[in-house]
Design a protein around this motif. Structure first.
Motif, PDB file in Angstrom:
ATOM      1  N   UNK A 134       0.848  -1.190   0.000  1.00 38.76           N
ATOM      2  CA  UNK A 134       0.000   0.000   0.000  1.00 38.76           C
ATOM      3  C   UNK A 134       0.883   1.238   0.000  1.00 38.76           C
ATOM      4  N   UNK A 135       0.308   2.340  -0.410  1.00 37.03           N
ATOM      5  CA  UNK A 135       1.043   3.596  -0.505  1.00 37.03           C
ATOM      6  C   UNK A 135       1.064   4.270   0.862  1.00 37.03           C
ATOM      7  N   UNK A 136       2.266   4.560   1.349  1.00 35.55           N
ATOM      8  CA  UNK A 136       2.424   5.272   2.614  1.00 35.55           C
ATOM      9  C   UNK A 136       2.663   6.763   2.370  1.00 35.55           C
ATOM     10  N   UNK A 137       3.623   7.097   1.528  1.00 32.77           N
ATOM     11  CA  UNK A 137       3.906   8.492   1.178  1.00 32.77           C
ATOM     12  C   UNK A 137       3.842   8.617  -0.336  1.00 32.77           C
ATOM     13  N   UNK A 138       3.177   9.671  -0.811  1.00 34.29           N
ATOM     14  CA  UNK A 138       2.932   9.846  -2.242  1.00 34.29           C
ATOM     15  C   UNK A 138       3.154  11.311  -2.590  1.00 34.29           C
ATOM     16  N   UNK A 139       4.201  11.583  -3.342  1.00 30.12           N
ATOM     17  CA  UNK A 139       4.504  12.957  -3.744  1.00 30.12           C
ATOM     18  C   UNK A 139       4.595  13.018  -5.261  1.00 30.12           C
ATOM     19  N   UNK A 140       4.006  14.050  -5.837  1.00 31.54           N
ATOM     20  CA  UNK A 140       4.051  14.201  -7.282  1.00 31.54           C
ATOM     21  C   UNK A 140       3.973  15.680  -7.638  1.00 31.54           C
TER      22      UNK A 140
END
Length: 146
Positions: A134-140
């Motif tokens: 699963x995604x814990x930290x997501x930066x874009x």
């Protein structure tokens, strides 16, 4: 000596195969994220994040909890629909039950009258939760279209 060397080689081979399998699982999760987004299944997008996840969208504060859920599934009617979305991973590195993934993304959105193509770069920290990546930290952030 041969037995020890054989055992070490098998352990290394098994470890590399496990990492390759996890890389494929993460790629599959990223593809599923895109599918949910294009299908408008925003609750399923949110469910792909860990319980303590944080997102770092362009030009916004760090969002978590209800703010994260509202980002992907805002209250009220949505006028823009994502019709294309894909990740192009440059590197995925597994470190136990955590991993990092970085690369580029691209997509298209439409509101029925207008179409917007977009692209950008991302970094995702994945965490294995109950055996699922699963995604814990997501930066874009976006890259300007030429």
């Amino acid at each position: 000596m041969r037995i020890t060397l054989t055992i070490l080689m098998l352990a290394l081979f098994t470890s590399l195969n496990a990492q390759d399998a996890d890389v494929e699982l993460i790629k599959s999760q990223a593809n599923q994220f895109s599918t949910y987004l294009m299908n408008g299944e925003r609750d399923k997008v949110v469910a792909m994040y860990t319980k303590d996840a944080k997102i770092f969208p362009s030009d916004r504060d760090i969002l978590e909890g209800e703010e994260l859920a509202n980002y992907w599934n805002p209250p009220g009617e949505r006028s823009w629909k994502t019709t294309k979305h894909r990740f192009m991973a440059v590197e995925i590195k597994i470190m136990g039950d955590e991993a990092y993934d970085y690369g580029y993304y691209e997509g298209t959105s439409t509101n029925g009258e207008q179409t917007s193509d977009w692209k950008g770069k991302y970094v995702v920290i994945w965490r294995k939760e109950d055996g699922v990546w699963k995604i814990y930290l997501d930066i874009w952030n976006r890259i300007k279209n030429d």
